[in-house]
Design an enzyme around this catalytic site. Structure first.
Site, mmCIF file in Angstrom:
data_model
loop_
_atom_site.group_PDB
_atom_site.id
_atom_site.type_symbol
_atom_site.label_atom_id
_atom_site.label_comp_id
_atom_site.label_asym_id
_atom_site.label_seq_id
_atom_site.Cartn_x
_atom_site.Cartn_y
_atom_site.Cartn_z
ATOM 1 N N ILE A 14 0.828 -1.205 0.000
ATOM 2 C CA ILE A 14 0.000 0.000 0.000
ATOM 3 C C ILE A 14 0.860 1.253 0.000
ATOM 4 O O ILE A 14 0.535 2.243 -0.664
ATOM 5 C CB ILE A 14 -0.950 -0.009 1.217
ATOM 6 C CG1 ILE A 14 -1.948 -1.166 1.092
ATOM 7 C CG2 ILE A 14 -1.698 1.310 1.339
ATOM 8 C CD1 ILE A 14 -2.792 -1.382 2.333
ATOM 9 N N GLY A 15 1.973 1.238 0.735
ATOM 10 C CA GLY A 15 2.842 2.407 0.792
ATOM 11 C C GLY A 15 3.400 2.775 -0.566
ATOM 12 O O GLY A 15 3.390 3.949 -0.960
ATOM 13 N N TYR A 193 -1.777 -7.226 16.865
ATOM 14 C CA TYR A 193 -1.999 -6.409 15.665
ATOM 15 C C TYR A 193 -3.305 -5.631 15.788
ATOM 16 O O TYR A 193 -3.344 -4.411 15.573
ATOM 17 C CB TYR A 193 -2.027 -7.295 14.419
ATOM 18 C CG TYR A 193 -2.195 -6.520 13.132
ATOM 19 C CD1 TYR A 193 -1.105 -5.897 12.534
ATOM 20 C CD2 TYR A 193 -3.442 -6.412 12.519
ATOM 21 C CE1 TYR A 193 -1.252 -5.176 11.354
ATOM 22 C CE2 TYR A 193 -3.601 -5.692 11.348
ATOM 23 C CZ TYR A 193 -2.507 -5.084 10.765
ATOM 24 O OH TYR A 193 -2.665 -4.360 9.604
#
Length: 340
Positions: A14-15, A193
């Site tokens: 995604i980055g 998480y």
């Protein structure tokens, strides 16, 4: 004046997709890829420059799971730039994922299949580790390191007569049931998480309370269900080969299955086009993809229970993270409630 944009975890997934979209929209930005692995970061930089040869793309070595690395990176950023317009807090880890195979296949053929994939509730746990700073690794990487980075970069983010945005990549897996103020690092649980992502939702609101009057605005996004290296690490490759056709079929009936990093970055990119002061600080902005492949962003209000936590004074960053901030004194930084 060229806008300065810093993205953590920018070398893949995604980055990297976000960086590509930002440069495609405005090739004049000064883009900084903040990554732990510099070899992969350089490969990402070269790939971006191949598509946008006139762009300014710089690298910054940053391991958000290390306090020492965060301090060093922040120092370097302050030497390079005199302002920051956007900082995307995208880096994250999910170590040692353990899937309940029986529960997974039971849910796969039930009416709860969409929610199961979206939240992983009841099927996914992780085994966390202690990092070199003595903190839980997931907490340090997904939340604390990013918060510390923002704190260190406040001189660039909070400048007179300017607006800046802090944008967190959260998750649909961020659940209140996995989070406890009494165990902020999630030392006693098995879903670090989920806990860390829920905590980032809270800290984002707290940052708004503290910094909006200084021109700094914080937002949180959910990328939807995206197939990245992290996702593929949950199951053996042959499992994904078996269930991917089912997932593409389900996508026709739900907009949360964004599936590709490009689609998952939709809300991150969309926020860069908005006036920060017009955004809802109590909303999480979701990347969504229709059955026909159209991407769009939609805000979802946080739950009433989360709003109650937000209204409590305990959700000020200095109250949530004070014990951890005090721990960084070993690096020569004295942290008090006034300086946090």
């Amino acid at each position: 004046m060229r806008k300065v944009v810093l993205v953590t975890g920018a070398n893949s997934g995604i980055g990297l997709a976000l960086c590509e979209r930002l440069l495609a929209h405005d090739g004049q930005i000064q883009l900084c890829l903040a990554c732990r692995n510099m070899q992969r970061a350089e490969a990402a930089r070269l790939a971006l420059l191949a598509s946008h040869p006139e762009s300014q793309v710089a690298l910054l070595q940053l391991d958000v799971g290390s306090v020492r690395s965060v301090f060093q990176a922040a120092k370097e950023v302050k030497l390079r730039y005199n302002r920051l317009d956007y900082i995307y807090l995208n880096a994250g880890i999910m170590p040692n994922p353990q899937l309940d195979i029986k529960a997974f296949f039971k849910g796969l053929f039930s009416s709860n299949v969409i929610n199961m994939f979206a939240t992983a509730e009841g099927i996914l746990t992780q085994k966390d580790n202690i990092n070199s700073d003595g903190m839980q690794e997931v907490f340090a990487t997904n939340l604390f390191g990013h918060y510390l980075l923002v704190r260190e970069l406040e001189p660039l983010l909070c400048q007179p007569d300017s607006i800046s945005q802090v944008i967190w990549t959260s998750s649909s897996n961020a659940r209140r049931s996995a989070f406890s103020l009494e165990d902020i690092q999630h030392q006693q649980g098995t879903e670090p998480y989920s806990s860390s992502k829920y905590a980032s939702d809270l800290v984002s609101v707290a940052l708004n309370r503290r910094h909006n009057h200084q021109g700094l605005y914080s937002s949180v996004i959910c990328p939807g269900l995206v197939m990245t290296n992290m996702t593929y690490g949950i199951l053996p490759s042959f499992f994904w080969s078996l269930i991917m056709p089912i997932m593409w079929l389900i996508r026709i009936f739900t907009n949360t299955f964004t599936l590709t990093p490009y689609n998952g970055a939709e809300a991150l990119f969309w926020l860069s086009l908005q006036k920060p002061e017009s955004l809802d600080p109590l909303a999480k902005y979701h990347s969504l993809t229709s059955g026909l492949g159209k991407n769009y962003t939609q805000p979802h209000k946080v739950s009433e229970e989360t709003q109650y936590l937000i209204s409590s004074s305990l959700t000020q960053p200095q109250h949530i993270l004070l014990p951890e901030m005090a721990a960084v004194r070993q690096w020569g930084v004295v942290c008090t409630p006034q300086t946090i």
